[in-house]
Design an enzyme around this catalytic site. Structure first.
Site, PDB file in Angstrom:
ATOM      1  N   LYS A  82       0.833  -1.197   0.000  1.00  0.00           N
ATOM      2  CA  LYS A  82       0.000   0.000   0.000  1.00  0.00           C
ATOM      3  C   LYS A  82       0.872   1.253   0.000  1.00  0.00           C
ATOM      4  O   LYS A  82       1.915   1.296   0.677  1.00  0.00           O
ATOM      5  CB  LYS A  82      -0.912  -0.037   1.235  1.00  0.00           C
ATOM      6  CG  LYS A  82      -1.923   1.092   1.350  1.00  0.00           C
ATOM      7  CD  LYS A  82      -2.792   0.862   2.582  1.00  0.00           C
ATOM      8  CE  LYS A  82      -3.746   1.998   2.868  1.00  0.00           C
ATOM      9  NZ  LYS A  82      -4.555   1.746   4.082  1.00  0.00           N
ATOM     10  N   SER A 157      -9.261   2.411   3.434  1.00  0.00           N
ATOM     11  CA  SER A 157      -8.367   3.083   2.519  1.00  0.00           C
ATOM     12  C   SER A 157      -7.521   2.138   1.677  1.00  0.00           C
ATOM     13  O   SER A 157      -6.918   2.578   0.696  1.00  0.00           O
ATOM     14  CB  SER A 157      -7.452   4.041   3.303  1.00  0.00           C
ATOM     15  OG  SER A 157      -6.597   3.336   4.187  1.00  0.00           O
ATOM     16  N   SER A 181      -9.533   0.300   7.710  1.00  0.00           N
ATOM     17  CA  SER A 181      -9.016   0.300   6.342  1.00  0.00           C
ATOM     18  C   SER A 181      -8.475  -1.025   5.834  1.00  0.00           C
ATOM     19  O   SER A 181      -8.141  -1.140   4.664  1.00  0.00           O
ATOM     20  CB  SER A 181      -7.942   1.377   6.194  1.00  0.00           C
ATOM     21  OG  SER A 181      -8.508   2.656   6.348  1.00  0.00           O
TER      22      SER A 181
END
Length: 471
Positions: A82, A157, A181
């Site tokens: 990420k 996210s 997230s």
């Protein structure tokens, strides 16, 4: 719309990460084969899903062509990281385009440990700006779309990681969770998403210095055994002596548990379909011999305001310290309305932040009281099914975005404040065929119990697969 996935007759096939390890060890595939197949899959689905933040394909090719293994259980298995942790040679843009990219000089603590397991990064995946929204819909970079139906969000996210794992691009990808997230994209994309206990995995410096460490790193996977194997292998790299070890969890537990069921959050009751699916999951657990008790919302109403204030304080720090943190090219005018609205809210309420942090730090008393009577708590991961792209439009007025956001993610933030583990499992589907996540939580350090429960649910009710015909 049609589902978007890349499963096919190549080296990756339909294997999970553990399956690929078995294929590698049997000599049926090579690391180079897996990396080549994963790159082809990225190129096939990314034009629609839009989950790629940075590609490092040449670096991955070089790793796959190395004459000898680098070590680590997952050596040769492709992954993504990420785009909010430091990976050597890759920029870290945190879901925005508000400054000029520059490559990191070294791996951060998380990437160093994660990649020590042998996983090969193909690049970085997209997230909502600074991870503040539960849907990645950047006004210039575009939305990350759900592979089950591209009209819908992939959650956030950890959006790009969720979309790519669900679509079959890679079997496992890094994610992290500061308000849901990991669990939210797991729920939206039909994946397993475990937010571990606070301190379970090493973290980069910017997360370690938070006044309250609400963020935990982890992974998104399609199988329980992949998640369990990742934590087993990470524990060989990094072991927190303050937490009981997870160990090698490879099957359901034998102990029958006391499980509380709750469909009421601090904001609202879950929607009718989510309530129905939660109680169906509870009935499944009861049929497996667990003792089920329905409870009301256990969290004080003040928690919502405290968490939002702390969340906004983090935005304030990002915005006001932008040039110092991200370089002189930082331009706050390129930030989205949610980030800027959170910044303004914090600026008006800075005097309240210390008390909010203190109350959040004490919120573990809630889960300690629950743990005295129950081994685990079952809740829906989200208050409503997956949202269509546009519902959390970051160009809308701040008040609209934040009201809708808080309403949708009302169940996940508690464990970020308490530091307890929680796992989202794709045990259900909505009437329109989208996956739904059910969340199980336990007290700090009990990831093994959650993984055992997850194995049991996976065996009893195998989750829908995106590549199977829709019913």
């Amino acid at each position: 719309m049609s589902r978007i996935f890349a499963f096919g007759d190549d080296a990756l096939g339909e294997h999970d990460a553990v399956g690929l390890v078995e294929e590698l060890r049997a000599g049926r595939v090579s690391a180079a084969d897996l990396i080549e197949a994963a790159i082809a899959r990225v190129e096939a689905v990314n034009p629609t899903l839009n989950g790629l933040a940075f590609e490092a394909f040449d670096r991955a090719h070089a790793r796959g062509a190395a004459p000898s293994p680098f070590g680590g259980y997952f050596d040769g298995v492709p992954t993504f990281v990420k785009d909010n942790v430091a990976v050597e040679g890759m920029p870290t843009m945190r879901g925005t385009d508000a400054w000029e990219p520059r490559p990191e000089r070294a791996n951060g603590d998380l990437a160093r440990a994660y990649l020590a397991t042998g996983l090969v990064p193909l690049g970085k995946t997209r997230l909502s700006e600074f991870g503040f929204s539960a849907s990645c819909e950047h006004p210039r970079l575009g939305p990350v779309r759900n592979p089950w139906n591209p009209r819908y969000t992939a959650g956030a996210s950890s959006s790009g990681s969720g979309a790519f794992v669900a679509a079959g691009v890679v079997p496992i990808a890094h994610a992290n969770d500061g308000g849901g997230s990991i669990r939210i994209p797991a729920a939206c994309n039909g994946l397993v998403g475990l937010k571990p206990s606070r301190g379970r995995l090493p973290q980069d410096q910017d997360l370690r210095v938070m006044p309250l460490r609400i963020v935990s790193d982890g992974v998104l996977t399609r199988s329980v055994r992949d998640t369990a194997a990742l934590y087993r292998e990470m524990e060989r790299v990094y072991r927190n002596p303050k937490l009981p070890p997870i160990g090698d969890v490879s099957r359901p537990g034998k102990q029958r548990l006391r499980i509380a069921v709750c469909t009421q959050s601090i904001v609202r009751d879950a929607g009718p379909e989510m309530v129905e699916l939660t109680h169906k999951t509870a009935a499944l657990l009861e049929g497996l011999g667990h003792r089920i008790t329905v409870i009301g919302n256990p969290v004080p109403s003040q928690f919502k305001d405290d968490f939002l204030l702390y969340w906004s304080f983090l935005a304030f720090a990002m915005v006001r310290g932008g040039k110092r943190s991200f370089g002189t090219s930082f331009d706050r005018d390129r930030l989205d309305n949610l980030t800027l609205g959170l910044d303004r809210f914090a600026a008006r309420n800075l005097h309240r932040v210390p008390v909010a942090i203190a109350r959040l730090a004490r919120s573990r008393r809630v889960t300690e009281r629950l743990a005295a009577s129950y081994d685990a708590v079952l809740m829906p991961t989200l208050s409503e099914p997956t949202l269509e792209i546009g519902w959390l439009d970051p160009t809308a007025e701040y008040e609209q975005i934040i009201d809708r956001l808080v309403d949708w993610v009302a169940f996940t933030p508690l464990q970020n404040a308490t530091g307890d583990p929680a796992i989202s499992l794709p045990v259900a589907q909505t009437g329109n065929g989208l996956p739904v996540g059910m969340m199980l939580s336990a007290t700090r350090g009990r990831e093994a119990l959650l993984l055992e429960l997850a194995y049991e649910l996976e065996e009893a009710n195998p989750w829908p697969r995106i590549q199977d015909p829709a019913h």
